[in-house]
Design a protein around this motif. Sequence first.
Motif, PDB file in Angstrom:
ATOM      1  N   ALA A 160      13.800 -26.095 -28.755  1.00  0.00           N
ATOM      2  CA  ALA A 160      12.553 -26.488 -29.429  1.00  0.00           C
ATOM      3  C   ALA A 160      12.575 -26.011 -30.870  1.00  0.00           C
ATOM      4  O   ALA A 160      12.195 -26.754 -31.796  1.00  0.00           O
ATOM      5  N   SER A 161      13.050 -24.784 -31.083  1.00  0.00           N
ATOM      6  CA  SER A 161      13.125 -24.239 -32.435  1.00  0.00           C
ATOM      7  C   SER A 161      14.117 -25.052 -33.275  1.00  0.00           C
ATOM      8  O   SER A 161      13.846 -25.360 -34.449  1.00  0.00           O
ATOM      9  N   LYS A 216      15.853 -16.656 -17.209  1.00  0.00           N
ATOM     10  CA  LYS A 216      15.548 -16.186 -18.565  1.00  0.00           C
ATOM     11  C   LYS A 216      16.406 -16.920 -19.590  1.00  0.00           C
ATOM     12  O   LYS A 216      15.917 -17.311 -20.646  1.00  0.00           O
ATOM     13  N   GLU A 219      15.045 -20.351 -20.039  1.00  0.00           N
ATOM     14  CA  GLU A 219      13.833 -20.320 -20.876  1.00  0.00           C
ATOM     15  C   GLU A 219      14.206 -20.110 -22.338  1.00  0.00           C
ATOM     16  O   GLU A 219      13.644 -20.766 -23.235  1.00  0.00           O
ATOM     17  N   GLU A 220      15.144 -19.204 -22.594  1.00  0.00           N
ATOM     18  CA  GLU A 220      15.598 -18.948 -23.962  1.00  0.00           C
ATOM     19  C   GLU A 220      16.255 -20.201 -24.546  1.00  0.00           C
ATOM     20  O   GLU A 220      16.031 -20.553 -25.705  1.00  0.00           O
ATOM     21  N   ASP A 221      17.044 -20.901 -23.725  1.00  0.00           N
ATOM     22  CA  ASP A 221      17.690 -22.135 -24.159  1.00  0.00           C
ATOM     23  C   ASP A 221      16.635 -23.177 -24.540  1.00  0.00           C
ATOM     24  O   ASP A 221      16.743 -23.823 -25.584  1.00  0.00           O
ATOM     25  N   THR A 222      15.622 -23.317 -23.691  1.00  0.00           N
ATOM     26  CA  THR A 222      14.543 -24.277 -23.984  1.00  0.00           C
ATOM     27  C   THR A 222      13.829 -23.906 -25.286  1.00  0.00           C
ATOM     28  O   THR A 222      13.562 -24.767 -26.126  1.00  0.00           O
ATOM     29  N   ARG A 223      13.550 -22.602 -25.450  1.00  0.00           N
ATOM     30  CA  ARG A 223      12.868 -22.146 -26.666  1.00  0.00           C
ATOM     31  C   ARG A 223      13.736 -22.406 -27.890  1.00  0.00           C
ATOM     32  O   ARG A 223      13.260 -22.907 -28.918  1.00  0.00           O
ATOM     33  N   LEU A 224      15.053 -22.119 -27.767  1.00  0.00           N
ATOM     34  CA  LEU A 224      15.948 -22.325 -28.906  1.00  0.00           C
ATOM     35  C   LEU A 224      16.103 -23.810 -29.231  1.00  0.00           C
ATOM     36  O   LEU A 224      16.186 -24.184 -30.412  1.00  0.00           O
TER      37      LEU A 224
END
Length: 137
Positions: free
Chosen positions: A99-100, A89, A92-97
């Motif tokens: 990208a953001s 998780k 995934e959060e790191d990847t999302r952040l």
Amino acid sequence: MAAFRDMEEVSQGLLSLLGANRAEAQQRRLLGRHEQVVERLLETQDSAEQRLREILAAEEEVAQSLLDAKERAHQGGAELQQLEAELRKAGEEDTRLKASLLQLTRELEELKETEASLERQEREVDEDTTVTIPSAV
């Protein structure tokens, strides 16, 4: 216990034989020896029972230790799975952040370019008004 009964039967047989032969001295000697053998047998039996109890207690201890170790291993496995899920998780959060962050960086660059463009336009307008207004006056 079977050995004890066998010894008793042999002793009884010997006693009857000796009684028939009227060998009282020999009978007393054999009876004394028989008593010694029975005492040693009982002592050996007691010792064996004590050792058996000690072995059983040790086996119970080892079995309980094994059960405890299995329980700890099971709990450790469950905790490991939970940590792995949390790690996934977090990844995934790191990847999302990331990208953001990349998107926000692009927007910031676009805004800087827009700001620079607006500043250029403002300077041009200032130059035009500076040049145009005095000449019109």
